[in-house]
Design a protein around this motif. Sequence first.
Motif, PDB file in Angstrom:
ATOM      1  N   VAL A  58      81.894  13.244  45.666  1.00  0.00           N
ATOM      2  CA  VAL A  58      81.673  11.915  45.096  1.00  0.00           C
ATOM      3  C   VAL A  58      83.256  11.151  45.174  1.00  0.00           C
ATOM      4  O   VAL A  58      83.865  11.612  44.443  1.00  0.00           O
ATOM      5  CB  VAL A  58      81.018  11.805  44.026  1.00  0.00           C
ATOM      6  N   ASP A  59      83.178  10.069  45.896  1.00  0.00           N
ATOM      7  CA  ASP A  59      84.543   9.127  45.780  1.00  0.00           C
ATOM      8  C   ASP A  59      84.052   7.968  44.902  1.00  0.00           C
ATOM      9  O   ASP A  59      83.759   7.407  45.218  1.00  0.00           O
ATOM     10  CB  ASP A  59      84.753   8.802  47.209  1.00  0.00           C
ATOM     11  N   PHE A  60      85.060   8.106  43.878  1.00  0.00           N
ATOM     12  CA  PHE A  60      85.038   6.610  43.149  1.00  0.00           C
ATOM     13  C   PHE A  60      86.098   5.769  43.116  1.00  0.00           C
ATOM     14  O   PHE A  60      87.160   6.344  43.423  1.00  0.00           O
ATOM     15  CB  PHE A  60      85.332   7.174  41.408  1.00  0.00           C
ATOM     16  N   SER A  67      91.480   6.704  36.910  1.00  0.00           N
ATOM     17  CA  SER A  67      92.384   6.256  37.793  1.00  0.00           C
ATOM     18  C   SER A  67      91.488   6.371  39.174  1.00  0.00           C
ATOM     19  O   SER A  67      90.589   7.251  39.405  1.00  0.00           O
ATOM     20  CB  SER A  67      93.457   7.186  37.902  1.00  0.00           C
ATOM     21  N   ILE A  68      91.719   5.367  40.158  1.00  0.00           N
ATOM     22  CA  ILE A  68      90.906   5.366  41.235  1.00  0.00           C
ATOM     23  C   ILE A  68      91.889   5.496  42.445  1.00  0.00           C
ATOM     24  O   ILE A  68      93.171   4.824  42.300  1.00  0.00           O
ATOM     25  CB  ILE A  68      89.704   4.382  41.496  1.00  0.00           C
ATOM     26  N   PRO A  69      91.804   6.183  43.626  1.00  0.00           N
ATOM     27  CA  PRO A  69      90.365   6.914  43.896  1.00  0.00           C
ATOM     28  C   PRO A  69      90.361   8.289  43.216  1.00  0.00           C
ATOM     29  O   PRO A  69      91.427   8.741  42.944  1.00  0.00           O
ATOM     30  CB  PRO A  69      90.689   7.055  45.346  1.00  0.00           C
ATOM     31  N   LEU A  78      89.899  15.519  42.283  1.00  0.00           N
ATOM     32  CA  LEU A  78      91.040  15.191  42.695  1.00  0.00           C
ATOM     33  C   LEU A  78      91.442  13.722  42.455  1.00  0.00           C
ATOM     34  O   LEU A  78      90.395  12.978  42.452  1.00  0.00           O
ATOM     35  CB  LEU A  78      91.265  15.302  44.381  1.00  0.00           C
ATOM     36  N   VAL A  79      92.653  13.383  42.011  1.00  0.00           N
ATOM     37  CA  VAL A  79      92.927  11.963  41.749  1.00  0.00           C
ATOM     38  C   VAL A  79      94.048  11.771  42.622  1.00  0.00           C
ATOM     39  O   VAL A  79      94.841  12.124  43.038  1.00  0.00           O
ATOM     40  CB  VAL A  79      93.439  12.136  40.225  1.00  0.00           C
TER      41      VAL A  79
END
Length: 102
Positions: free
Chosen positions: A24-26, A73-75, A89-90
């Motif tokens: 899932v990519d935020f 924090s994104i992504p 992963l940030v």
Amino acid sequence: MAVLTLTKENFETEALKSDVPVLVDFWAEWCGPCRMFSPIVDEFAEENEGKVKVGKVNVDEQPDLAGRYGVMSIPTAILFKNGEIASTLVGVQPKTALEELI
């Protein structure tokens, strides 16, 4: 398989109850690093079809999901396996970092 748009309405079914791992990519529309990361995520999804499901959560439209998973924090990319967080992963990551998750 196309990348799924995940919302609070379909998150449990698509991500938490999936029989394959789900990345899932935020992200957010205004986020420059997110725009850099998006094509990497798309390519990863295409190359790993059948092995992993890939979805994206727009944090501006789904703040509850971002809050539930502690996205500060994104992504941010979170891998879910069997309904649980397996890895996080940030920041912008190379495709190899995503491949190492699965």
